[in-house]
Design a protein around this motif. Structure first.
Motif, PDB file in Angstrom:
ATOM      1  N   LYS A 249       0.838  -1.201   0.000  1.00 16.83           N
ATOM      2  CA  LYS A 249       0.000   0.000   0.000  1.00 16.83           C
ATOM      3  C   LYS A 249       0.875   1.255   0.000  1.00 16.83           C
ATOM      4  CE  LYS A 249      -3.712   1.839   2.621  1.00 16.83           C
ATOM      5  NZ  LYS A 249      -4.421   1.834   3.903  1.00 16.83           N
ATOM      6  N   LYS A 250       1.932   1.202   0.815  1.00 15.00           N
ATOM      7  CA  LYS A 250       2.840   2.348   0.897  1.00 15.00           C
ATOM      8  C   LYS A 250       3.509   2.596  -0.455  1.00 15.00           C
ATOM      9  CE  LYS A 250       6.707   4.208   3.535  1.00 15.00           C
ATOM     10  NZ  LYS A 250       7.622   4.025   4.666  1.00 15.00           N
ATOM     11  N   TYR A 251       3.922   1.485  -1.110  1.00 12.74           N
ATOM     12  CA  TYR A 251       4.558   1.636  -2.417  1.00 12.74           C
ATOM     13  C   TYR A 251       3.616   2.356  -3.375  1.00 12.74           C
ATOM     14  CZ  TYR A 251       6.782   0.936  -6.828  1.00 12.74           C
ATOM     15  OH  TYR A 251       7.358   1.200  -8.042  1.00 12.74           O
ATOM     16  N   LEU A 252       2.371   1.864  -3.421  1.00 12.37           N
ATOM     17  CA  LEU A 252       1.391   2.440  -4.365  1.00 12.37           C
ATOM     18  C   LEU A 252       1.163   3.912  -4.081  1.00 12.37           C
ATOM     19  CD1 LEU A 252      -1.216  -0.464  -4.564  1.00 12.37           C
ATOM     20  CD2 LEU A 252       0.423   0.237  -6.326  1.00 12.37           C
ATOM     21  N   GLU A 253       1.076   4.245  -2.811  1.00 14.65           N
ATOM     22  CA  GLU A 253       0.815   5.639  -2.431  1.00 14.65           C
ATOM     23  C   GLU A 253       1.940   6.551  -2.926  1.00 14.65           C
ATOM     24  OE1 GLU A 253       0.807   6.283   1.851  1.00 14.65           O
ATOM     25  OE2 GLU A 253       1.529   8.315   1.437  1.00 14.65           O
ATOM     26  N   ILE A 254       3.174   6.114  -2.684  1.00 20.42           N
ATOM     27  CA  ILE A 254       4.311   6.963  -3.063  1.00 20.42           C
ATOM     28  C   ILE A 254       4.484   7.000  -4.569  1.00 20.42           C
ATOM     29  CG2 ILE A 254       6.822   7.238  -2.838  1.00 20.42           C
ATOM     30  CD1 ILE A 254       6.464   6.104   0.000  1.00 20.42           C
ATOM     31  N   HIS A 255       4.334   5.849  -5.211  1.00 17.14           N
ATOM     32  CA  HIS A 255       4.464   5.791  -6.671  1.00 17.14           C
ATOM     33  C   HIS A 255       3.472   6.746  -7.336  1.00 17.14           C
ATOM     34  CE1 HIS A 255       5.568   3.402 -10.394  1.00 17.14           C
ATOM     35  NE2 HIS A 255       4.547   4.125 -10.812  1.00 17.14           N
ATOM     36  N   ARG A 256       2.227   6.690  -6.867  1.00 19.31           N
ATOM     37  CA  ARG A 256       1.193   7.550  -7.479  1.00 19.31           C
ATOM     38  C   ARG A 256       1.494   9.024  -7.247  1.00 19.31           C
ATOM     39  NH1 ARG A 256      -3.282   3.249  -5.498  1.00 19.31           N
ATOM     40  NH2 ARG A 256      -3.185   1.917  -7.355  1.00 19.31           N
ATOM     41  N   LEU A 257       2.071   9.310  -6.107  1.00 21.12           N
ATOM     42  CA  LEU A 257       2.426  10.694  -5.792  1.00 21.12           C
ATOM     43  C   LEU A 257       3.521  11.194  -6.750  1.00 21.12           C
ATOM     44  CD1 LEU A 257       1.857  12.977  -3.780  1.00 21.12           C
ATOM     45  CD2 LEU A 257       3.620  11.999  -2.298  1.00 21.12           C
ATOM     46  N   LYS A 260       2.032  11.779 -10.081  1.00 23.93           N
ATOM     47  CA  LYS A 260       1.237  13.007 -10.070  1.00 23.93           C
ATOM     48  C   LYS A 260       2.154  14.232 -10.197  1.00 23.93           C
ATOM     49  CE  LYS A 260      -2.214  15.163  -7.107  1.00 23.93           C
ATOM     50  NZ  LYS A 260      -2.730  15.163  -5.714  1.00 23.93           N
ATOM     51  N   ALA A 289       2.263  16.737   0.096  1.00 24.64           N
ATOM     52  CA  ALA A 289       1.956  15.433   0.695  1.00 24.64           C
ATOM     53  C   ALA A 289       2.905  15.106   1.845  1.00 24.64           C
ATOM     54  CB  ALA A 289       2.029  14.350  -0.379  1.00 24.64           C
ATOM     55  N   TYR A 291       6.324  14.959   1.714  1.00 23.63           N
ATOM     56  CA  TYR A 291       7.560  14.258   1.356  1.00 23.63           C
ATOM     57  C   TYR A 291       8.636  15.179   0.778  1.00 23.63           C
ATOM     58  CZ  TYR A 291       5.117   9.788   2.042  1.00 23.63           C
ATOM     59  OH  TYR A 291       4.451   8.722   2.573  1.00 23.63           O
TER      60      TYR A 291
END
Lengths: 366, 366
Positions: A249-257, A260, A289, A291
């Motif tokens: 889940k963390k990977y997906l969140e950061i990848h999508r960020l 974006k 976000a 980061y």
């Protein structure tokens, strides 16, 4: 623009500045103006220099080792050899050509070499003029032919990526993948990689410039591949990050960020916008976000004969982008101990926006 | 000599010269003095600099991208980051450290960078002193550990050569062989090739710096392989030339002449002899046979952390060799339209002669 036209442009500039000649030693500039493709082993071991007089034909000065190549590759350009080194040849050549003022590339001349050049010129009553980035500035705006060459380079780079991507399995090492990339590049007739491929797995992907090691690829962890090649002189540069097996889940969140942020940068690009504004548009997405401090490098850089060239898409570059520039857009988030995600595409700046040179969609919009 | 001892030697020299600090940017020098292994993408994209004060602990200055690596690799050395570039950091650091005179590497500093450094130092009332090759000179004399590391590098390079040599068949291309060499190097844990392997067949072997191309290997023609690798920081460099199938009479004649020249050079090497005398001893063999003008380069060069370093075995180098130096001995004869033959081994200079580091005998005494 042919090499002849480019030389004429330099000569016109010399005449405007009332300088009799310029010495061009930077390998990409040399190639841009002459077609001579030799690279330098390093700055202390030159493969030659162009001497471009304001009102006479240019000369390519090199040594024995490169004579055959130089003569083959340069059209309508005399090749002179310097068995006793460049300065010894210039000492005779400059007075013979009636040169009383000489420009040189301050950004590709070592301090000790410039000192010797100054001593020689003083003795010959020649004035010496440091210049900075004249040819590099010409090189930032690509013509149609150069854009097409870059497009072919990007296309081949993507084909190489896709070929190797399909063969990646857990248990392979970073080095295995890097070697597969480089040998596929060469077999498909790339001149060379445009830089040493980065293949970094797991927390090693948090080092933005990781060297591939004998480290096994593991499932569910970030795997970053940053690769490029040179085709007909022009560079490509692309980064993809993905996981083998299901992503967390963390990977997906950061990848999508990161994606974006990349899209925000791309949407901002058009002629007339400053490089800093583009960097800012992408960076804001990541900062908002939380980061921001994990994105420690600039958003992108120019690509052409060199894989890193002007313009830099950095927060400090207030210059405006121009149509015909080619830049990377490569935001990243690097979390020490966890890993990093970077996504990189190349775009051509246009009057009304930009054109994305990449077609590969692997793990972009996930 | 450990990095600590090397630093102390530099500091003692600074105190003798009454200079407060030196900035070391050349990548091999940086590694020699600190253990930090990063290389520079090019001279304009530094991976960091060492600031060595005469009477305080040295500092490694680098940027975000190299922080983790720098901290891991350097012992007892503080790592400082320069988010706004090296000069911005120095501007604060130099006054803080009470430095009022600063040396820099004239031979690894670009003219335009030196100009900016001069402007900054003038404002801070710091005197700036160009130096040339201080660390390089230290590096020419190898200690036991360095000789052993070089020996291991030479040994691995020979194993790679022998592995690939056995697989060479007519119809393969130069690129096929170059790729096989490089992937074998990497799989056997070389850090990298020490230079791009040269694989040149037929008349292409007459270009001393040929880039491997999609050219098929033919029987009975000269095939030149010049290759090296980096192992634990130390370089190897070896050339073998041979033919697939029977060699022609002409090939054998020239090959034997080159080997005779190589042995003449090797026999001349010992501490106290000038580099020029060694070059001359080998060159005379080739000149006496009427091929003098086809041997257009120097006889050899030093090898260590860099694949090309001091001393050069050239007719212009009047300096004496010293025990502990490591050099190549590589005469060659290049006949345009026919091909070239070069043979290259590495030797350690000893008080009473030299020790050949190579064991490979492939096509040496034929």
């Amino acid at each position: 623009m042919s090499t002849t036209k480019r030389i004429k442009k330099i000569q016109a500039r010399l005449r405007r500045k009332k300088i009799d000649a310029i010495l061009i030693s930077q390998p990409h500039n040399r190639r841009y103006l002459s077609g001579y493709t030799a690279t330098d082993h390093d700055i202390g071991e030159s493969s030659g220099s162009l001497l471009i007089p304001a009102r006479k034909n240019p000369l390519l000065l090199t040594d024995f080792r490169f004579q055959i190549q130089a003569e083959r590759e340069t059209k309508e350009m005399r090749v002179l050899l310097y068995p006793k080194g460049l300065q010894a040849l210039l000492k005779e050549l400059l007075p013979d050509l009636g040169i009383s003022s000489l420009a040189f590339e301050s950004h590709y001349t070592l301090h000790n070499v410039a000192e010797k050049l100054q001593t020689m010129c003083s003795k010959l009553s020649i004035s010496l003029h440091p210049t900075y980035g004249i040819v590099e500035k010409m090189r930032t705006i690509k013509n149609k032919k150069e854009i097409e060459k870059t497009r072919s380079s990007v296309l081949l780079n993507e084909q190489v990526f896709q070929t190797v991507y399909k063969t990646i399995v857990p248990g392979q090492t970073e080095i295995d993948i890097a070697l597969a990339l480089e040998s596929t590049m060469r077999r498909r007739s790339a001149e060379a990689p445009s830089f040493e491929s980065i293949v970094a797995t797991g927390e090693r992907s948090a080092l933005p410039h990781a060297v591939p090691g004998p480290v096994k690829i593991e499932k569910h962890k970030p795997l970053m591949i940053d690769m490029g090649l040179i085709l007909d002189g022009y560079c490509s540069d692309m980064t993809r990050t993905f996981t083998l097996g299901k992503a967390s889940k963390k990977y997906l969140e950061i990848h999508r960020l990161v994606r974006k942020a990349q899209l925000a940068g791309i949407q901002k690009i058009r002629a007339g916008v400053t490089a800093a504004a583009v960097d800012k548009a992408a960076r804001r997405v990541i900062s908002d976000a939380g980061y921001g401090k994990f994105f420690g490098h600039a958003l992108g850089h120019g690509v052409g004969l060199a894989v890193h060239e002007e313009p830099r898409l950095s927060s400090r570059n207030r210059k405006q982008l121009k149509a015909g520039m080619i830049v990377t857009v490569e935001p990243g988030i690097y979390l020490p101990g966890w890993g990093g995600i970077r996504l990189e595409n190349m775009v051509v700046v246009r009057e009304d926006g930009c054109e994305i040179l990449n077609n590969d969609t692997t793990w972009l919009d996930i």
